[in-house]
Design a protein around this motif. Structure first.
Motif, mmCIF file in Angstrom:
data_model
loop_
_atom_site.group_PDB
_atom_site.id
_atom_site.type_symbol
_atom_site.label_atom_id
_atom_site.label_comp_id
_atom_site.label_asym_id
_atom_site.label_seq_id
_atom_site.Cartn_x
_atom_site.Cartn_y
_atom_site.Cartn_z
ATOM 1 N N VAL A 1 5.478 5.248 -1.815
ATOM 2 C CA VAL A 1 4.249 4.484 -2.008
ATOM 3 C C VAL A 1 3.150 5.365 -2.556
ATOM 4 O O VAL A 1 2.459 5.025 -3.522
ATOM 5 C CB VAL A 1 3.822 3.858 -0.663
ATOM 6 C CG1 VAL A 1 2.540 3.089 -0.817
ATOM 7 C CG2 VAL A 1 4.906 2.954 -0.147
ATOM 8 N N SER B 1 1.291 5.632 -6.445
ATOM 9 C CA SER B 1 -0.153 5.495 -6.667
ATOM 10 C C SER B 1 -0.704 6.701 -7.409
ATOM 11 O O SER B 1 -1.513 6.568 -8.334
ATOM 12 C CB SER B 1 -0.882 5.367 -5.332
ATOM 13 O OG SER B 1 -0.262 4.415 -4.541
ATOM 14 N N GLY C 1 5.822 1.359 -6.224
ATOM 15 C CA GLY C 1 5.291 1.328 -4.859
ATOM 16 C C GLY C 1 6.000 0.335 -3.966
ATOM 17 O O GLY C 1 6.245 0.610 -2.792
ATOM 18 N N GLY D 1 8.882 1.491 -1.993
ATOM 19 C CA GLY D 1 8.520 2.149 -0.740
ATOM 20 C C GLY D 1 8.357 1.153 0.386
ATOM 21 O O GLY D 1 8.825 1.376 1.506
ATOM 22 N N LEU D 2 7.713 0.015 0.078
ATOM 23 C CA LEU D 2 7.522 -0.995 1.116
ATOM 24 C C LEU D 2 8.865 -1.567 1.563
ATOM 25 O O LEU D 2 9.121 -1.742 2.764
ATOM 26 C CB LEU D 2 6.630 -2.136 0.622
ATOM 27 C CG LEU D 2 5.288 -1.810 0.006
ATOM 28 C CD1 LEU D 2 4.459 -3.073 -0.098
ATOM 29 C CD2 LEU D 2 4.556 -0.774 0.792
ATOM 30 N N SER E 1 7.064 -8.761 0.609
ATOM 31 C CA SER E 1 6.403 -7.941 -0.410
ATOM 32 C C SER E 1 7.247 -7.890 -1.668
ATOM 33 O O SER E 1 6.710 -7.925 -2.779
ATOM 34 C CB SER E 1 6.133 -6.542 0.120
ATOM 35 O OG SER E 1 7.209 -5.689 -0.119
ATOM 36 N N PHE F 1 0.520 4.901 4.024
ATOM 37 C CA PHE F 1 0.601 3.494 3.619
ATOM 38 C C PHE F 1 -0.794 2.906 3.486
ATOM 39 O O PHE F 1 -1.105 2.182 2.548
ATOM 40 C CB PHE F 1 1.378 2.687 4.664
ATOM 41 C CG PHE F 1 2.861 2.793 4.528
ATOM 42 C CD1 PHE F 1 3.490 2.407 3.363
ATOM 43 C CD2 PHE F 1 3.636 3.257 5.564
ATOM 44 C CE1 PHE F 1 4.858 2.479 3.231
ATOM 45 C CE2 PHE F 1 5.000 3.332 5.447
ATOM 46 C CZ PHE F 1 5.611 2.953 4.279
ATOM 47 N N ALA G 1 -2.631 4.335 0.527
ATOM 48 C CA ALA G 1 -2.033 3.886 -0.734
ATOM 49 C C ALA G 1 -2.500 2.477 -1.061
ATOM 50 O O ALA G 1 -2.714 2.151 -2.229
ATOM 51 C CB ALA G 1 -0.514 3.943 -0.642
ATOM 52 N N GLU G 2 -2.689 1.654 -0.023
ATOM 53 C CA GLU G 2 -3.178 0.299 -0.282
ATOM 54 C C GLU G 2 -4.537 0.340 -0.964
ATOM 55 O O GLU G 2 -4.783 -0.379 -1.933
ATOM 56 C CB GLU G 2 -3.276 -0.455 1.041
ATOM 57 C CG GLU G 2 -3.648 -1.909 0.842
ATOM 58 C CD GLU G 2 -4.079 -2.580 2.127
ATOM 59 O OE1 GLU G 2 -3.494 -2.261 3.169
ATOM 60 O OE2 GLU G 2 -4.989 -3.402 2.065
ATOM 61 N N ASN H 1 -4.258 1.691 -4.470
ATOM 62 C CA ASN H 1 -3.744 0.654 -5.373
ATOM 63 C C ASN H 1 -4.859 -0.277 -5.800
ATOM 64 O O ASN H 1 -4.904 -0.709 -6.953
ATOM 65 C CB ASN H 1 -2.643 -0.148 -4.687
ATOM 66 C CG ASN H 1 -1.344 0.596 -4.687
ATOM 67 O OD1 ASN H 1 -1.124 1.457 -5.541
ATOM 68 N ND2 ASN H 1 -0.483 0.299 -3.748
#
Lengths: 355, 158
Positions: free
Chosen positions: A106, A110, A142, A145-146, A165, A258, A261-262, A265
């Motif tokens: 993730v 990014s 990304g 990764g989720l 997701s 995580f 990264a959100e 993003n």
């Protein structure tokens, strides 16, 4: 190869090449650039979290964090320190390798996307001629990764979150791609610095392309919000249904990856919007065109924060969609409108009625 | 045709929602309702209808309005109020009359239901607005509401 030199970076560049052999100097430069981007990543991530909390509070008649430092500006730093000091814990039955790998997917996705943005004329890590394509490709890593994180957690809620997701990203990637394509049609280039140069003479692309560009911007904002898994599209980590979705089992710094990264993003989606629609680092109406000392990166940052504010506004206004509503919105509304819009843009360019 | 009207109404309702929250966002300075409690302790005003604890107001002559009718004691669902009373000779009329000795209020048991205040025929007890009721000893929560030496205000019983 490296298109970094600000006036400061030119000095560093010359100095490094004067004191060591060429190969060593190049590697040192790479390390310095990587460190700069990592620092940017950390600072931007932390302060976007703080901004999110403040803005959320203001949308809800509250004050937000205001205890740690003046106006709470050290709150997220304190949170990050707490997360660093926490144990990285995992359940007995997780898939250890994949579980530990997922956060890096993730965060690396990014970071790679960050590299190609032209923050100002001189400040761009990597100016490739397929910049938009690269961005689009990298930003969809990304989601792997989720998926991996949700799968490896060995937890039903995490798996549901991860599957959601996957579903969401596959659907909305189409809309993001097509709306970007609409703008590429207008700009005639995939290279980000070239796209900005196009806007220097003809005005920002959202004005050049008038109606189709505005439709493309609206679709991009909706699909981009969905891409970043933020409310109203936060089915992935829907707190009321799934605990925390794919990152339920993560703790400490892995969770922080995580989480950061959100927000990065979100920064990336906003940056793409700024480059493609609002002229990147160009000043509005060219008001700082002649001023050589003015840091153009400031315009970029201001515009990016405007877009981020818009995304936060979405988040704190709209309720979460159901899964079927999510898919209806994409496949019945956004995608057909987007395709019509692409043709409309082509006609506009063909008839030469751009502004 | 409902396809396009759906899009129109969808965008319209979303923008309506954004106008509401956006209004809150820009007017946060005037509309903010958060009290910075420990900082503004000196100036903090609680709301009129806030239920802090039951008190019995006394006027400047140390006179209260409680006739000792025990309506509040009967109304209280969990026995937070105890009234100790006896019959004494009223100096004005020379007759024996019911008078309160102590109006005992157990704050530790009170659920702030307000039935006693509703039941009181003479408005002798009211809500106070204080809320910092923490004490170190449980016995401090048993309060005598009427002040020592106080007496009934004249003309309440008519």
């Amino acid at each position: 190869m490296m298109n970094i030199p600000l006036s400061i970076t030119t000095t560093i560049h010359d100095w490094l090449f004067s004191i060591m052999p060429e190969g060593a100097a190049t590697i040192t430069e790479w390390v310095l650039i990587a460190a700069a981007y990592l620092a940017l990543f950390a600072v931007a991530g932390l302060y976007l979290v703080l901004l999110e909390r403040k803005v959320a509070a203001w949308f809800q008649f509250r004050l937000g964090p205001n205890r740690v430092g003046p106006w709470g500006i050290f709150q997220t730093i304190a949170d990050a320190l707490k997360l660093v000091s926490k144990e990285i814990y995992s359940n007995r039955k997780v898939d250890k390798f994949l579980f530990n790998l997922a956060p890096y997917f993730v965060i690396i996705a990014s970071l790679m996307a960050m590299a190609v943005f032209p923050f100002s004329k001189q400040f761009q890590g990597f100016d490739i001629n397929i910049g938009v394509f690269f961005l689009f490709a990298v930003s969809s890593i990304g989601v792997i990764g989720l998926l991996v994180g949700g799968w490896a957690s060995n937890n039903k809620y995490s798996l549901i979150g991860a599957m959601r997701s996957g579903l969401q990203t596959i659907s909305y990637e189409l809309s993001v791609g097509l709306s970007i394509l609409t703008m590429v049609l207008l700009s005639g280039s995939l290279q980000l610095s070239e796209i900005i140069e196009v806007q220097r003479t003809g005005g920002w692309l959202i004005f050049q392309g008038h109606i189709p560009a505005i439709i493309a911007f609206m679709i991009f904002m909706i699909a981009g919000t969905a891409e970043t898994n933020r409310a109203p599209f936060d089915l992935v980590e829907a707190e009321s249904e799934l605990g925390a979705g794919f990152h339920t089992e993560y703790s400490g710094m892995q969770f922080a990856y995580f989480f950061l990264a959100e927000f990065i993003n979100m920064f990336i989606i906003a940056s793409i919007a700024v480059v493609l629609f609002f002229g990147g680092w160009l000043s509005p109406f060219g008001i700082t065109e002649g001023i050589t000392w003015f840091p153009e990166v400031l315009w970029f940052i201001i515009k990016v924060f405007m877009i981020i504010l818009l995304m936060m506004w979405f988040r704190w206004t709209f309720p979460r969609l159901r899964v079927d509503q999510l898919l209806t919105l994409e496949w019945k509304y956004l995608l057909p409108i987007n395709m019509v819009n692409l043709v409309l843009m082509a006609i506009v360019i063909w008839l030469n009625i751009t502004l | 045709m409902s396809y396009f009207s759906d899009i129109y109404s969808g965008i319209k309702t979303l923008l309506t929602g954004m106008r509401v929250t956006g209004g809150h966002f820009v007017r946060i300075r005037s509309e903010n309702i958060t009290q910075l409690y420990p900082d503004n302790r000196d100036t903090l005003q609680m709301f009129e209808r806030f239920r802090g604890e039951v008190v019995m107001p006394h006027d400047e002559n140390n006179e209260h309005r409680c006739t000792g009718c025990q309506s509040c004691e009967i109304a209280c669902p969990n026995g937070s109020i105890e009234i100790i009373w006896d019959r004494q000779v009223d100096p004005a009329t020379g007759k024996k009359k019911k008078m309160i000795d102590k109006h005992i209020y157990h704050l530790s048991m009170c659920t702030m239901c307000g039935l006693c205040i509703n039941a009181c025929p003479t408005d002798a007890i009211v809500w106070a607005q204080n809320f910092e009721n923490a004490v170190y000893d449980r016995s401090a929560l048993t309060k005598v509401l009427n002040q020592p030496g106080s007496k009934l205000k004249a003309g309440i019983e008519e």
